[in-house]
Design a protein around this motif. Structure first.
Motif, PDB file in Angstrom:
ATOM      1  N   MET A   1       0.842  -1.181   0.000  1.00 53.67           N
ATOM      2  CA  MET A   1       0.000   0.000   0.000  1.00 53.67           C
ATOM      3  C   MET A   1       0.888   1.246   0.000  1.00 53.67           C
ATOM      4  SD  MET A   1      -2.993   0.877   2.649  1.00 53.67           S
ATOM      5  CE  MET A   1      -3.587   2.495   2.847  1.00 53.67           C
ATOM      6  N   THR A   2       0.582   2.192  -0.862  1.00 51.18           N
ATOM      7  CA  THR A   2       1.345   3.428  -0.972  1.00 51.18           C
ATOM      8  C   THR A   2       0.890   4.412   0.094  1.00 51.18           C
ATOM      9  OG1 THR A   2       1.493   3.098  -3.353  1.00 51.18           O
ATOM     10  CG2 THR A   2       1.975   5.288  -2.533  1.00 51.18           C
ATOM     11  N   ASP A   5       1.111  11.165   0.412  1.00 51.61           N
ATOM     12  CA  ASP A   5       2.009  12.305   0.595  1.00 51.61           C
ATOM     13  C   ASP A   5       1.356  13.264   1.596  1.00 51.61           C
ATOM     14  OD1 ASP A   5       3.136  14.952   0.131  1.00 51.61           O
ATOM     15  OD2 ASP A   5       3.997  14.143  -1.715  1.00 51.61           O
ATOM     16  N   PRO A   6       2.106  13.751   2.601  1.00 53.05           N
ATOM     17  CA  PRO A   6       1.522  14.669   3.596  1.00 53.05           C
ATOM     18  C   PRO A   6       0.928  15.938   2.970  1.00 53.05           C
ATOM     19  CG  PRO A   6       3.704  13.951   4.297  1.00 53.05           C
ATOM     20  CD  PRO A   6       3.491  13.423   2.902  1.00 53.05           C
ATOM     21  N   ARG A   7       1.493  16.403   1.858  1.00 51.30           N
ATOM     22  CA  ARG A   7       0.950  17.605   1.207  1.00 51.30           C
ATOM     23  C   ARG A   7      -0.419  17.313   0.613  1.00 51.30           C
ATOM     24  NH1 ARG A   7       5.774  18.809  -2.723  1.00 51.30           N
ATOM     25  NH2 ARG A   7       5.543  16.563  -2.845  1.00 51.30           N
ATOM     26  N   VAL A   8      -0.596  16.095   0.094  1.00 50.33           N
ATOM     27  CA  VAL A   8      -1.901  15.686  -0.435  1.00 50.33           C
ATOM     28  C   VAL A   8      -2.909  15.633   0.705  1.00 50.33           C
ATOM     29  CG1 VAL A   8      -3.179  13.801  -1.531  1.00 50.33           C
ATOM     30  CG2 VAL A   8      -0.903  14.423  -2.386  1.00 50.33           C
ATOM     31  N   ALA A   9      -2.511  15.049   1.810  1.00 53.27           N
ATOM     32  CA  ALA A   9      -3.403  14.950   2.973  1.00 53.27           C
ATOM     33  C   ALA A   9      -3.795  16.339   3.477  1.00 53.27           C
ATOM     34  CB  ALA A   9      -2.728  14.134   4.078  1.00 53.27           C
ATOM     35  N   ARG A  10      -2.846  17.278   3.507  1.00 58.65           N
ATOM     36  CA  ARG A  10      -3.153  18.643   3.984  1.00 58.65           C
ATOM     37  C   ARG A  10      -4.131  19.362   3.065  1.00 58.65           C
ATOM     38  NH1 ARG A  10       2.282  18.623   5.511  1.00 58.65           N
ATOM     39  NH2 ARG A  10       2.944  19.683   3.599  1.00 58.65           N
ATOM     40  N   GLY A  50      -1.561   7.028  -6.761  1.00 53.66           N
ATOM     41  CA  GLY A  50      -0.672   6.613  -5.686  1.00 53.66           C
ATOM     42  C   GLY A  50      -0.614   7.557  -4.505  1.00 53.66           C
ATOM     43  N   GLY A  51      -1.497   8.550  -4.475  1.00 54.26           N
ATOM     44  CA  GLY A  51      -1.532   9.481  -3.350  1.00 54.26           C
ATOM     45  C   GLY A  51      -0.340  10.414  -3.279  1.00 54.26           C
ATOM     46  N   GLN A  52       0.344  10.608  -4.411  1.00 53.38           N
ATOM     47  CA  GLN A  52       1.561  11.412  -4.413  1.00 53.38           C
ATOM     48  C   GLN A  52       1.368  12.750  -5.106  1.00 53.38           C
ATOM     49  OE1 GLN A  52       4.360  10.335  -2.650  1.00 53.38           O
ATOM     50  NE2 GLN A  52       2.729   8.938  -2.018  1.00 53.38           N
TER      51      GLN A  52
END
Length: 83
Positions: A1-2, A5-10, A50-52
């Motif tokens: 599981m990928t 990225d914290p920036r994506v989450a923010r 990929g959540g990046q």
């Protein structure tokens, strides 16, 4: 599981917060919840592969677009929630 990225989450959290405030401030408007649900669905579609950050946006675009796409950036603007 990928890992996301914290920036994506923010950015996603910022947009979710704006949506929640928008919906909460407009409980007296019958279509506010419907509108917020539609926006959340749209947001789920416009996520990065990929959540990046910088990966292609999975939303419907004419050509490959890096995330955050212009629509997501606009969606995080306070002006997007003005009546």
């Amino acid at each position: 599981m990928t890992e996301i990225d914290p920036r994506v989450a923010r950015l996603n959290a910022s947009i979710q917060g704006r949506l929640s405030r928008y919906e909460g401030d407009r409980k007296h408007i019958s279509d506010a919840a419907v509108h917020a649900d539609h926006q959340r669905k749209w947001m789920r579609e416009h996520q990065p592969e990929g959540g990046q950050w910088g990966a292609p946006c999975m939303g419907d675009h004419e050509q490959s677009t890096p995330w955050p796409c212009q629509q997501m950036q606009n969606f995080d603007s306070p002006m997007a929630y003005m009546d």
